[in-house]
Design a protein around this motif. Structure first.
Motif, PDB file in Angstrom:
ATOM      1  N   VAL A 107       0.988  -1.241  -0.032  1.00  0.00           N
ATOM      2  CA  VAL A 107      -0.024  -0.052  -0.058  1.00  0.00           C
ATOM      3  C   VAL A 107       0.979   1.231  -0.112  1.00  0.00           C
ATOM      4  CG1 VAL A 107      -1.681   1.435   1.326  1.00  0.00           C
ATOM      5  CG2 VAL A 107      -2.007  -1.170   1.028  1.00  0.00           C
ATOM      6  N   ILE A 108       1.879   1.142   0.744  1.00  0.00           N
ATOM      7  CA  ILE A 108       2.910   2.435   0.788  1.00  0.00           C
ATOM      8  C   ILE A 108       3.595   2.536  -0.504  1.00  0.00           C
ATOM      9  CG2 ILE A 108       5.033   3.287   1.833  1.00  0.00           C
ATOM     10  CD1 ILE A 108       4.138   1.883   4.326  1.00  0.00           C
ATOM     11  N   THR A 109       3.928   1.403  -1.200  1.00  0.00           N
ATOM     12  CA  THR A 109       4.423   1.346  -2.504  1.00  0.00           C
ATOM     13  C   THR A 109       3.494   2.013  -3.617  1.00  0.00           C
ATOM     14  OG1 THR A 109       5.706  -0.499  -1.994  1.00  0.00           O
ATOM     15  CG2 THR A 109       5.573   0.181  -4.347  1.00  0.00           C
ATOM     16  N   GLN A 110       2.425   1.765  -3.444  1.00  0.00           N
ATOM     17  CA  GLN A 110       1.195   1.887  -4.360  1.00  0.00           C
ATOM     18  C   GLN A 110       1.030   3.551  -4.121  1.00  0.00           C
ATOM     19  OE1 GLN A 110       0.054   0.838  -6.894  1.00  0.00           O
ATOM     20  NE2 GLN A 110      -2.002   1.224  -7.101  1.00  0.00           N
ATOM     21  N   GLY A 111       1.283   4.192  -2.970  1.00  0.00           N
ATOM     22  CA  GLY A 111       1.199   5.422  -2.808  1.00  0.00           C
ATOM     23  C   GLY A 111       2.132   6.213  -3.348  1.00  0.00           C
ATOM     24  N   ILE A 112       3.323   5.842  -3.248  1.00  0.00           N
ATOM     25  CA  ILE A 112       4.533   6.336  -3.692  1.00  0.00           C
ATOM     26  C   ILE A 112       4.670   6.376  -5.255  1.00  0.00           C
ATOM     27  CG2 ILE A 112       7.053   6.244  -3.803  1.00  0.00           C
ATOM     28  CD1 ILE A 112       7.149   5.060  -1.452  1.00  0.00           C
ATOM     29  N   SER A 116       4.514   9.631  -7.570  1.00  0.00           N
ATOM     30  CA  SER A 116       5.647   9.999  -8.538  1.00  0.00           C
ATOM     31  C   SER A 116       5.015  10.229  -9.824  1.00  0.00           C
ATOM     32  CB  SER A 116       6.719   8.590  -8.621  1.00  0.00           C
ATOM     33  OG  SER A 116       7.218   8.386  -7.542  1.00  0.00           O
ATOM     34  N   ARG A 117       3.894   9.561 -10.044  1.00  0.00           N
ATOM     35  CA  ARG A 117       3.200   9.822 -11.397  1.00  0.00           C
ATOM     36  C   ARG A 117       3.007  11.269 -11.693  1.00  0.00           C
ATOM     37  NH1 ARG A 117       0.414  11.581 -14.768  1.00  0.00           N
ATOM     38  NH2 ARG A 117      -1.456  11.150 -15.881  1.00  0.00           N
ATOM     39  N   VAL A 118       2.340  11.909 -10.485  1.00  0.00           N
ATOM     40  CA  VAL A 118       2.020  13.405 -10.582  1.00  0.00           C
ATOM     41  C   VAL A 118       3.286  14.309 -10.503  1.00  0.00           C
ATOM     42  CG1 VAL A 118       1.273  15.268  -9.241  1.00  0.00           C
ATOM     43  CG2 VAL A 118      -0.037  13.041  -9.269  1.00  0.00           C
ATOM     44  N   LEU A 119       4.367  13.963  -9.859  1.00  0.00           N
ATOM     45  CA  LEU A 119       5.484  14.689  -9.818  1.00  0.00           C
ATOM     46  C   LEU A 119       6.295  14.672 -11.149  1.00  0.00           C
ATOM     47  CD1 LEU A 119       6.851  14.031  -5.974  1.00  0.00           C
ATOM     48  CD2 LEU A 119       5.697  15.969  -6.799  1.00  0.00           C
ATOM     49  N   LEU A 120       6.412  13.184 -11.676  1.00  0.00           N
ATOM     50  CA  LEU A 120       7.015  13.276 -12.902  1.00  0.00           C
ATOM     51  C   LEU A 120       6.160  13.490 -14.100  1.00  0.00           C
ATOM     52  CD1 LEU A 120       9.170  10.331 -12.115  1.00  0.00           C
ATOM     53  CD2 LEU A 120       9.806  12.498 -12.082  1.00  0.00           C
ATOM     54  N   ASP A 121       4.695  13.528 -14.056  1.00  0.00           N
ATOM     55  CA  ASP A 121       3.931  13.759 -15.046  1.00  0.00           C
ATOM     56  C   ASP A 121       3.713  12.630 -16.076  1.00  0.00           C
ATOM     57  OD1 ASP A 121       1.606  14.667 -16.671  1.00  0.00           O
ATOM     58  OD2 ASP A 121       2.680  16.439 -17.252  1.00  0.00           O
ATOM     59  N   GLN A 122       4.052  11.330 -15.600  1.00  0.00           N
ATOM     60  CA  GLN A 122       4.466  10.236 -16.392  1.00  0.00           C
ATOM     61  C   GLN A 122       3.080   9.312 -16.519  1.00  0.00           C
ATOM     62  OE1 GLN A 122       6.906   9.475 -18.434  1.00  0.00           O
ATOM     63  NE2 GLN A 122       8.109  11.075 -18.055  1.00  0.00           N
ATOM     64  N   LEU A 125       3.875   5.842 -15.564  1.00  0.00           N
ATOM     65  CA  LEU A 125       3.712   5.264 -14.181  1.00  0.00           C
ATOM     66  C   LEU A 125       2.275   5.413 -13.762  1.00  0.00           C
ATOM     67  CD1 LEU A 125       6.322   7.700 -12.408  1.00  0.00           C
ATOM     68  CD2 LEU A 125       6.162   5.224 -12.780  1.00  0.00           C
ATOM     69  N   ALA A 126       1.305   6.086 -14.213  1.00  0.00           N
ATOM     70  CA  ALA A 126      -0.164   5.717 -14.179  1.00  0.00           C
ATOM     71  C   ALA A 126      -0.467   4.324 -14.517  1.00  0.00           C
ATOM     72  CB  ALA A 126      -0.884   6.734 -14.946  1.00  0.00           C
ATOM     73  N   PHE A 127      -0.173   3.835 -15.674  1.00  0.00           N
ATOM     74  CA  PHE A 127      -0.087   2.308 -15.776  1.00  0.00           C
ATOM     75  C   PHE A 127       0.353   1.510 -14.998  1.00  0.00           C
ATOM     76  CE2 PHE A 127       1.949  -1.006 -17.769  1.00  0.00           C
ATOM     77  CZ  PHE A 127       0.865  -1.891 -18.090  1.00  0.00           C
ATOM     78  N   VAL A 128       1.374   1.482 -14.565  1.00  0.00           N
ATOM     79  CA  VAL A 128       2.078   0.971 -13.472  1.00  0.00           C
ATOM     80  C   VAL A 128       1.227   0.860 -11.993  1.00  0.00           C
ATOM     81  CG1 VAL A 128       4.250   0.260 -12.236  1.00  0.00           C
ATOM     82  CG2 VAL A 128       4.591   0.898 -14.453  1.00  0.00           C
ATOM     83  N   HIS A 129       0.919   2.135 -11.682  1.00  0.00           N
ATOM     84  CA  HIS A 129       0.021   2.484 -10.535  1.00  0.00           C
ATOM     85  C   HIS A 129      -1.255   1.353 -10.598  1.00  0.00           C
ATOM     86  CE1 HIS A 129      -1.390   4.549  -7.234  1.00  0.00           C
ATOM     87  NE2 HIS A 129      -2.406   4.858  -7.777  1.00  0.00           N
ATOM     88  N   GLY A 130      -1.921   1.353 -11.713  1.00  0.00           N
ATOM     89  CA  GLY A 130      -3.089   0.896 -12.039  1.00  0.00           C
ATOM     90  C   GLY A 130      -2.921  -0.625 -11.963  1.00  0.00           C
TER      91      GLY A 130
END
Length: 324
Positions: A107-112, A116-122, A125-130
């Motif tokens: 859960v912590i990793t998912q939050g990071i 990171s998706r927001v800070l890097l605008d990538q 990373l949104a795909f990896v997050h999902g």
């Protein structure tokens, strides 16, 4: 060390954690459907506000969705901490304690990843997050199964013959393979949503995934194990609903016949988001069934091995007596 036994409150907390996790998943799916992932440029703050101090209820549109997703993430974080603490105190099985700790770390990793998706605008990373969210949910569901009453009741069951153990060995392999197939289909869907790619691959592989899931559901229901019948039935229903939602997602996104797709319409958002959520439920239900099958497979294998050892011991007694 006390013998492992059913702990009602731990199991209920594990189930609650999995249910709460559906909230950030739902909000995340809405964020992706509405393309609101960059509603804020900062993280963990929201427009310079502390995440908990941001006037969420006064916001609207993309910011309302994205901040709601962040608050849901905080909620699942708190629940995961509580689950880890309770498991550490009450659960005698070390591997189950480790599973609870892994839930918290995940859960912590998912939050990071989300931050990171927001800070890097990538978008990557949104795909990896999902995609990672599905694995976190699978871990939560697995923990709920291993803390359930059925996990301990199943240990008292034994196969009537070696063929029974063989049947569950084949069912076990099928369940594991189906989990892999469904997750791969979920990843293809994520690539389509986040990257706009793999459309035809996602459509074509949907039939492969559906066939595997139906095969697993029928095999589990026909296995004779009562513990498998309910998730098998749910799996079959979810497959039908998911295929219908998939067809609906195509229509509301690309249009069909006289219907013209309207981007951002309420119908489009509802159907596409429902397709994602149902896909998640389909995957975790497959994992739930696979964990139950694995438990029965292990129990039956151990029982059969014990019976063979007893027979071998009894046969060796007269031989040993004759040697004397």
């Amino acid at each position: 060390m006390p013998a492992p036994s059913y702990i009602p409150w731990l199991h209920r907390l594990a189930v609650l954690t999995a249910c709460v996790a559906l909230l950030p998943i739902l909000m995340g799916a809405l964020v992706t459907t509405k393309d609101a992932g960059m509603a804020f440029k900062d993280w963990p703050n929201s427009d310079g506000h502390n995440m908990l101090a941001y006037p969420w209820l006064k916001s609207a549109g993309d910011k309302f969705l994205e901040h709601g997703h962040r608050l849901a993430g905080i909620l699942i974080g708190i629940t995961s901490i509580l689950l880890t603490v309770v498991a550490g105190v009450a659960e005698p099985r070390r591997w189950v304690k480790a599973m609870a700790a892994c839930v918290l770390v995940s859960v912590i990793t998912q939050g990071i990843l989300g931050g990171s998706r927001v800070l890097l605008d990538q978008r990557g990373l949104a795909f990896v997050h999902g995609s990672f969210a599905a694995l976190v949910m699978a871990l939560m569901i697995s923990l709920a199964v291993v803390t359930s009453r059925g996990w301990f009741v199943s240990a008292s069951q034994s196969p009537v013959s070696q063929s029974s153990a063989g049947k569950f060995r084949r069912l076990h392999l099928l369940a594991i393979a189906t989990c892999g197939v469904v997750f791969f289909q979920y990843v293809l869907g994520g690539l389509l949503r986040h990257q706009g790619m793999m459309l035809h691959e996602h459509l074509g592989f949907a039939f492969v995934a559906a066939l595997m899931v139906v095969w697993l559901a029928i095999s589990a229901a026909a296995s004779g194990a009562d513990w498998l019948r309910t998730p098998a039935a749910r799996l079959a229903v979810l497959t039908i609903v998911q295929l219908a939602l998939g067809a609906g997602a195509w229509v509301v996104r690309f249009g069909f016949g006289d219907y013209v797709a309207v981007y951002g319409s309420t119908l489009q958002v509802a159907v596409r988001t429902g397709h994602v959520l149902c896909g998640m439920l389909l995957f975790v239900t497959t994992v739930l069934l696979a964990v139950r099958v694995s438990r029965l497979h292990w129990t039956f294998s151990q029982s059969l091995r014990s019976e063979k050892n007893v027979v071998a011991f009894n046969v060796s007694l007269p031989l040993a007596g004759g040697a004397r």
